[in-house]
Design a protein around this motif. Sequence first.
Motif, PDB file in Angstrom:
ATOM      1  N   ILE A  43       0.855  -1.184   0.000  1.00 31.29           N
ATOM      2  CA  ILE A  43       0.000   0.000   0.000  1.00 31.29           C
ATOM      3  C   ILE A  43       0.892   1.236   0.000  1.00 31.29           C
ATOM      4  CG2 ILE A  43      -1.835   1.217   1.230  1.00 31.29           C
ATOM      5  CD1 ILE A  43      -2.257  -1.496   2.802  1.00 31.29           C
ATOM      6  N   GLU A  44       0.774   2.022  -1.059  1.00 32.07           N
ATOM      7  CA  GLU A  44       1.604   3.232  -1.135  1.00 32.07           C
ATOM      8  C   GLU A  44       0.757   4.436  -0.766  1.00 32.07           C
ATOM      9  OE1 GLU A  44       4.276   3.194  -4.472  1.00 32.07           O
ATOM     10  OE2 GLU A  44       4.289   5.384  -4.538  1.00 32.07           O
ATOM     11  N   GLN A  59      -5.241   4.453  11.337  1.00 28.09           N
ATOM     12  CA  GLN A  59      -6.701   4.418  11.490  1.00 28.09           C
ATOM     13  C   GLN A  59      -7.387   4.489  10.123  1.00 28.09           C
ATOM     14  OE1 GLN A  59      -8.391   3.723  14.415  1.00 28.09           O
ATOM     15  NE2 GLN A  59      -9.988   3.406  12.872  1.00 28.09           N
ATOM     16  N   GLU A  60      -6.839   5.307   9.232  1.00 33.88           N
ATOM     17  CA  GLU A  60      -7.430   5.410   7.885  1.00 33.88           C
ATOM     18  C   GLU A  60      -7.299   4.087   7.136  1.00 33.88           C
ATOM     19  OE1 GLU A  60      -6.220  10.130   7.463  1.00 33.88           O
ATOM     20  OE2 GLU A  60      -5.634   8.723   5.884  1.00 33.88           O
ATOM     21  N   MET A  61      -6.206   3.377   7.395  1.00 38.14           N
ATOM     22  CA  MET A  61      -6.025   2.077   6.721  1.00 38.14           C
ATOM     23  C   MET A  61      -7.040   1.069   7.261  1.00 38.14           C
ATOM     24  SD  MET A  61      -1.963   1.526   6.282  1.00 38.14           S
ATOM     25  CE  MET A  61      -1.137   2.298   4.903  1.00 38.14           C
ATOM     26  N   VAL A  62      -7.326   1.162   8.553  1.00 37.80           N
ATOM     27  CA  VAL A  62      -8.350   0.274   9.148  1.00 37.80           C
ATOM     28  C   VAL A  62      -9.712   0.662   8.589  1.00 37.80           C
ATOM     29  CG1 VAL A  62      -9.547  -0.294  11.303  1.00 37.80           C
ATOM     30  CG2 VAL A  62      -7.040  -0.258  11.229  1.00 37.80           C
ATOM     31  N   ASP A  63      -9.989   1.973   8.562  1.00 35.58           N
ATOM     32  CA  ASP A  63     -11.274   2.450   8.004  1.00 35.58           C
ATOM     33  C   ASP A  63     -11.450   1.964   6.562  1.00 35.58           C
ATOM     34  OD1 ASP A  63     -11.372   3.895  10.339  1.00 35.58           O
ATOM     35  OD2 ASP A  63     -10.934   5.844   9.410  1.00 35.58           O
ATOM     36  N   SER A  64     -10.324   1.954   5.828  1.00 35.03           N
ATOM     37  CA  SER A  64     -10.398   1.578   4.399  1.00 35.03           C
ATOM     38  C   SER A  64     -10.447   0.066   4.208  1.00 35.03           C
ATOM     39  CB  SER A  64      -9.194   2.166   3.638  1.00 35.03           C
ATOM     40  OG  SER A  64      -9.119   3.564   3.837  1.00 35.03           O
ATOM     41  N   PHE A  66      -8.115  -2.221   5.031  1.00 32.13           N
ATOM     42  CA  PHE A  66      -6.848  -2.946   4.788  1.00 32.13           C
ATOM     43  C   PHE A  66      -6.472  -3.826   5.979  1.00 32.13           C
ATOM     44  CE2 PHE A  66      -5.918  -1.219   0.811  1.00 32.13           C
ATOM     45  CZ  PHE A  66      -6.060   0.155   0.810  1.00 32.13           C
ATOM     46  N   PHE A  67      -6.818  -3.309   7.190  1.00 28.56           N
ATOM     47  CA  PHE A  67      -6.426  -4.051   8.397  1.00 28.56           C
ATOM     48  C   PHE A  67      -7.602  -4.134   9.361  1.00 28.56           C
ATOM     49  CE2 PHE A  67      -2.017  -4.592   7.585  1.00 28.56           C
ATOM     50  CZ  PHE A  67      -1.626  -3.501   6.837  1.00 28.56           C
ATOM     51  N   HIS A  68      -7.486  -5.103  10.282  1.00 34.40           N
ATOM     52  CA  HIS A  68      -8.511  -5.242  11.319  1.00 34.40           C
ATOM     53  C   HIS A  68      -8.241  -4.213  12.427  1.00 34.40           C
ATOM     54  CE1 HIS A  68     -10.686  -7.193  14.687  1.00 34.40           C
ATOM     55  NE2 HIS A  68     -11.495  -7.599  13.718  1.00 34.40           N
ATOM     56  N   GLU A  69      -9.297  -3.716  13.036  1.00 36.05           N
ATOM     57  CA  GLU A  69      -9.176  -2.697  14.096  1.00 36.05           C
ATOM     58  C   GLU A  69      -8.134  -3.116  15.146  1.00 36.05           C
ATOM     59  OE1 GLU A  69     -10.993   0.261  14.201  1.00 36.05           O
ATOM     60  OE2 GLU A  69      -9.617   0.758  15.844  1.00 36.05           O
ATOM     61  N   SER A  70      -8.073  -4.417  15.425  1.00 40.79           N
ATOM     62  CA  SER A  70      -7.172  -4.871  16.509  1.00 40.79           C
ATOM     63  C   SER A  70      -5.694  -4.710  16.123  1.00 40.79           C
ATOM     64  CB  SER A  70      -7.462  -6.339  16.828  1.00 40.79           C
ATOM     65  OG  SER A  70      -7.306  -7.111  15.634  1.00 40.79           O
ATOM     66  N   ASP A  71      -5.436  -4.404  14.858  1.00 37.71           N
ATOM     67  CA  ASP A  71      -4.030  -4.256  14.428  1.00 37.71           C
ATOM     68  C   ASP A  71      -3.620  -2.805  14.235  1.00 37.71           C
ATOM     69  OD1 ASP A  71      -4.436  -7.263  12.519  1.00 37.71           O
ATOM     70  OD2 ASP A  71      -3.344  -6.978  14.419  1.00 37.71           O
ATOM     71  N   VAL A  72      -4.510  -1.885  14.600  1.00 38.84           N
ATOM     72  CA  VAL A  72      -4.210  -0.467  14.334  1.00 38.84           C
ATOM     73  C   VAL A  72      -2.923  -0.039  15.062  1.00 38.84           C
ATOM     74  CG1 VAL A  72      -5.602   0.517  16.216  1.00 38.84           C
ATOM     75  CG2 VAL A  72      -5.288   1.797  14.091  1.00 38.84           C
ATOM     76  N   LYS A  73      -2.678  -0.589  16.236  1.00 42.59           N
ATOM     77  CA  LYS A  73      -1.480  -0.170  16.993  1.00 42.59           C
ATOM     78  C   LYS A  73      -0.204  -0.683  16.326  1.00 42.59           C
ATOM     79  CE  LYS A  73      -3.088   1.657  21.110  1.00 42.59           C
ATOM     80  NZ  LYS A  73      -3.747   2.672  20.222  1.00 42.59           N
TER      81      LYS A  73
ATOM     82  N   PHE B  14      -4.697   5.675  -1.179  1.00 36.10           N
ATOM     83  CA  PHE B  14      -3.851   4.496  -0.966  1.00 36.10           C
ATOM     84  C   PHE B  14      -3.767   3.768  -2.303  1.00 36.10           C
ATOM     85  CE2 PHE B  14      -3.319   4.923   3.459  1.00 36.10           C
ATOM     86  CZ  PHE B  14      -4.516   5.289   4.047  1.00 36.10           C
ATOM     87  N   ILE B  15      -2.564   3.558  -2.786  1.00 37.42           N
ATOM     88  CA  ILE B  15      -2.390   2.846  -4.055  1.00 37.42           C
ATOM     89  C   ILE B  15      -1.822   1.462  -3.751  1.00 37.42           C
ATOM     90  CG2 ILE B  15      -1.188   2.855  -6.283  1.00 37.42           C
ATOM     91  CD1 ILE B  15      -1.209   5.990  -5.982  1.00 37.42           C
ATOM     92  N   VAL B  16      -2.580   0.449  -4.128  1.00 40.71           N
ATOM     93  CA  VAL B  16      -2.201  -0.927  -3.772  1.00 40.71           C
ATOM     94  C   VAL B  16      -1.596  -1.610  -4.991  1.00 40.71           C
ATOM     95  CG1 VAL B  16      -3.016  -3.108  -2.806  1.00 40.71           C
ATOM     96  CG2 VAL B  16      -4.147  -0.960  -2.176  1.00 40.71           C
ATOM     97  N   SER B  17      -0.435  -2.188  -4.800  1.00 40.51           N
ATOM     98  CA  SER B  17       0.210  -2.921  -5.907  1.00 40.51           C
ATOM     99  C   SER B  17       0.752  -4.233  -5.358  1.00 40.51           C
ATOM    100  CB  SER B  17       1.379  -2.080  -6.448  1.00 40.51           C
ATOM    101  OG  SER B  17       2.287  -1.808  -5.382  1.00 40.51           O
TER     102      SER B  17
END
Lengths: 98, 27
Positions: A43-44, A59-64, A66-73, B14-17
């Motif tokens: 993820i870039e 947090q934005e990655m969790v919102d999007s 990509f990750f589970h809330e439990s991994d935000v830290k 977010f750009i995913v590759s």
Amino acid sequence: AEDTGVRVELAEEDHGRKSSIALRLWVEDPKKLKGKPKDNGAIEFTFDLEKETPDDVAQEMVDSGFFHESDVKIVAKSIRDRVALIQWRRERIWPMIQ
Amino acid sequence: SSFTQVVHSAGRRFIVSPVPESRLKEQ
């Protein structure tokens, strides 16, 4: 920096001038995460070293999704470690610019 | 292309590759 299983690297050359920088994050070892990350690749994203915090991005990655809330830290720590390294390097190489 | 883009409500893109095989630890 401790190996969190999540890798964060520079996605561009850093010349110490811009406050925002491109980073690339991917899961190197999914077993280290509590939740199952969406099977995504690298993820870039752009991060502003002066205005933003790693927790915002995590947090934005969790919102999007990509990750589970439990991994935000874990995600925030992985980004924080890389950002600290970038800032440390900038201080050493371009002290005047900083 | 194998790139996908996700834009968060706060505006960050977010750009995913795909991750190069060489960069993944042995699973």
